[in-house]
Enzyme design. Structure first.
Site, PDB file in Angstrom:
ATOM      1  N   SER A  97       0.816  -1.223   0.000  1.00  0.00           N
ATOM      2  CA  SER A  97       0.000   0.000   0.000  1.00  0.00           C
ATOM      3  C   SER A  97       0.848   1.271   0.000  1.00  0.00           C
ATOM      4  O   SER A  97       0.749   2.106   0.914  1.00  0.00           O
ATOM      5  CB  SER A  97      -0.939  -0.020   1.194  1.00  0.00           C
ATOM      6  OG  SER A  97      -1.695  -1.201   1.151  1.00  0.00           O
ATOM      7  N   ARG A 112       8.040   6.362  -3.444  1.00  0.00           N
ATOM      8  CA  ARG A 112       8.510   6.912  -2.171  1.00  0.00           C
ATOM      9  C   ARG A 112       7.732   6.262  -1.050  1.00  0.00           C
ATOM     10  O   ARG A 112       6.578   5.851  -1.242  1.00  0.00           O
ATOM     11  CB  ARG A 112       8.349   8.439  -2.132  1.00  0.00           C
ATOM     12  CG  ARG A 112       6.927   8.918  -1.977  1.00  0.00           C
ATOM     13  CD  ARG A 112       6.745  10.320  -2.445  1.00  0.00           C
ATOM     14  NE  ARG A 112       6.523  10.337  -3.886  1.00  0.00           N
ATOM     15  CZ  ARG A 112       5.335  10.133  -4.462  1.00  0.00           C
ATOM     16  NH1 ARG A 112       4.258   9.887  -3.729  1.00  0.00           N
ATOM     17  NH2 ARG A 112       5.181  10.154  -5.759  1.00  0.00           N
ATOM     18  N   ASP A 150      -3.792  -1.159  -1.965  1.00  0.00           N
ATOM     19  CA  ASP A 150      -4.986  -1.476  -1.165  1.00  0.00           C
ATOM     20  C   ASP A 150      -6.264  -0.894  -1.767  1.00  0.00           C
ATOM     21  O   ASP A 150      -7.348  -1.486  -1.659  1.00  0.00           O
ATOM     22  CB  ASP A 150      -4.820  -1.043   0.307  1.00  0.00           C
ATOM     23  CG  ASP A 150      -4.322   0.388   0.481  1.00  0.00           C
ATOM     24  OD1 ASP A 150      -4.074   1.062  -0.538  1.00  0.00           O
ATOM     25  OD2 ASP A 150      -4.159   0.826   1.639  1.00  0.00           O
TER      26      ASP A 150
HETATM   27  C1  BGC Z   1      -0.190   5.374  -0.049  1.00  0.00           C
HETATM   28  C2  BGC Z   1      -1.215   4.711  -0.931  1.00  0.00           C
HETATM   29  C3  BGC Z   1      -2.195   3.922  -0.095  1.00  0.00           C
HETATM   30  C4  BGC Z   1      -2.782   4.809   1.004  1.00  0.00           C
HETATM   31  C5  BGC Z   1      -3.747   4.064   1.894  1.00  0.00           C
HETATM   32  C6  BGC Z   1      -0.866   6.171   1.071  1.00  0.00           C
HETATM   33  O1  BGC Z   1       0.095   6.666   1.941  1.00  0.00           O
HETATM   34  O2  BGC Z   1       0.615   6.261  -0.799  1.00  0.00           O
HETATM   35  O3  BGC Z   1      -0.583   3.869  -1.860  1.00  0.00           O
HETATM   36  O4  BGC Z   1      -3.213   3.460  -0.925  1.00  0.00           O
HETATM   37  O5  BGC Z   1      -1.736   5.319   1.801  1.00  0.00           O
HETATM   38  O6  BGC Z   1      -3.156   2.985   2.518  1.00  0.00           O
END
Ligand code: BGC
Length: 426
Positions: A97, A112, A150
């Site tokens: 995620s 990142r 996610d």
């Molecule tokens: C991430 C996402 C993720 C979201 C929820 C963010 O910090 O960059 O990729 O979907 O968090 O988990």
């Protein structure tokens, strides 16, 4: 905005046994999911492992080893050891995620770290081989079929049981959404010359919206949160609305009020506990917003118990109002993200599947978000909400399994967009 190589919705009749690994933030979860013959039905077994804080800012090797350890434990617990040698490799959907650039569905170059993670040697690299190396070393009967976000998992899992689902969102430690686009409208994949109306799920990564600070007004507290974070200048939108930051925003305001002597806020009190960064999480604000008593006696107890502060009545009232403001801003800004997708795709009515601790647990978040959506999209006063944000199905478990199933299915049917190793897939 990242194309995901998830090329369409499930029809509810996907079948088979899959593993899912969920590396979200707070926990690590391993699941085995059996998609059943009956439409939209599945069985799931799962184990949760705590994700130690040291791991989030440690070395990359430790992270992958810990993950492989958890998967090994899971498999050995749920399967006879003798069976393991004979087992066909089980397809696994890995929910990672974080923002990742995907040239293939089973690859992902981490753009990142977000959500306070800061593990050396991973940014700018493909996480799949790092994960696969430890799995291969242990000879675990697994093949990585899909690396997913996610939000994409949430979208697909929710669409499995509800065919009016158009958007999958996470309002938790971080925030983000995914929706289904047409390949022809995605400049990033123009060179693939895919049929323009072929669907592809897009991970919006809108937590990074307004990193340039052109649009949203920021308070001095938003600026401190950003500057003190491991990645200043990144995830501007997320830092105003996600669960990781709500308690910290609240804390920064209280410390500022105390330090401004003319306010006489918590004056004469020892606020040393409150001075510790990230000492309050969003559940602290939830408890304040949930205090049912006029005199806010539960909030008073909370301050005494957790922070050793004896708050006076007006101070408690200010704390309640502050929690409401922080919670309301988060919910209203969250609704802007959903509205933006609806406007872009000209969606007039649909269901939106949402998951995450803030959506599921923060008081009034859903209602405040719904009010904001109504205002932004300008619905008639007596019109029932044509777009509603509902609790999603388990995206990082069932969603990951479904995406593995959908990928294998489309490879068998000859749709090889975003597929690197056809043989390894089937
Ligand atoms: C991430 C996402 C993720 C979201 C929820 C963010 O910090 O960059 O990729 O979907 O968090 O988990």
């Amino acid at each position: 905005m990242n194309p995901t190589w998830v090329m369409g919705f499930p029809n509810g009749y996907e079948t088979g046994t899959y593993l899912a690994l969920d590396m979200g933030g707070t926990n690590l979860r391993v699941c085995e999911i059996i998609l059943l013959e009956e439409k939209g039905e599945f069985d799931i077994i799962q184990s949760k492992y705590r994700m130690p804080d040291e791991l989030k800012t440690g070395e990359s090797e430790e992270l992958w080893e810990y993950i492989a350890d958890c998967i090994q434990q899971f498999i050995e617990y749920h399967h006879e050891v003798e069976d393991l040698q004979h087992l066909d490799k089980i397809p696994l959907g890995f929910t990672f995620s974080f923002p990742a650039t995907q040239t293939y569905i089973d690859k992902g170059v981490l753009q990142r770290w977000t959500k306070g993670f800061d593990i050396k040697g991973v940014e700018g690299k493909d996480v799949a081989p790092m994960f696969e190396a430890d799995i291969a070393r242990r000879k675990l009967p697994i093949r990585l079929s899909a690396l997913i976000n996610d939000t994409t998992g949430t979208l697909i899992a929710s669409a499995y049981t509800d065919d009016t689902m158009r958007i999958g969102c996470i309002f938790g430690t971080g925030c983000n959404a995914a929706y289904m686009e047409n390949c022809g409208s995605v400049p990033k994949i123009a060179s693939y010359n895919l049929p323009p109306d072929m669907p592809i799920a897009i991970n919006c990564e809108y937590g990074a919206f307004d990193n340039e600070h052109y649009v949203l007004p920021r308070t001095p507290y938003d600026i401190i949160i950003d500057e003190d974070s491991p990645r200043p200048g990144q995830q501007a939108f997320e830092k105003m609305i996600a669960g990781l930051y709500l308690g910290e925003l609240f804390r920064l305001v209280l410390v500022d009020l105390h330090d401004n002597k003319s306010c006489e806020f918590f004056s004469g009190q020892d606020i040393s506990r409150l001075r510790k960064a990230y000492t309050l999480d969003s559940s602290f604000l939830s408890m304040i917003e949930e205090d049912p008593f006029e005199n806010l006696s539960e909030t008073g107890d909370l301050f005494r118990r957790e922070l050793h502060i004896r708050a006076k009545q007006p101070e408690l009232e200010l704390c309640r109002r502050l929690a409401e403001l922080i919670g309301t801003r988060a919910a209203r800004l969250s609704a802007c993200g959903v509205a933006a997708i609806c406007i872009k795709k000209d969606i007039k009515s649909c269901h939106v599947g949402a998951d995450g601790s803030v959506f599921n647990k923060y008081p009034h978040f859903k209602a405040r978000g719904a009010v904001a959506l109504r205002e932004i999209l300008d619905w008639e006063k007596d019109q029932k909400d044509p777009i509603s944000i509902l609790a999603a199905e388990d995206g990082s478990g069932v969603g990951a399994a479904l995406i593995a199933a959908l990928t294998i299915k489309r490879v068998k049917e000859g749709n090889l967009a975003g597929i690197r190793n056809v043989e390894g897939m089937i």
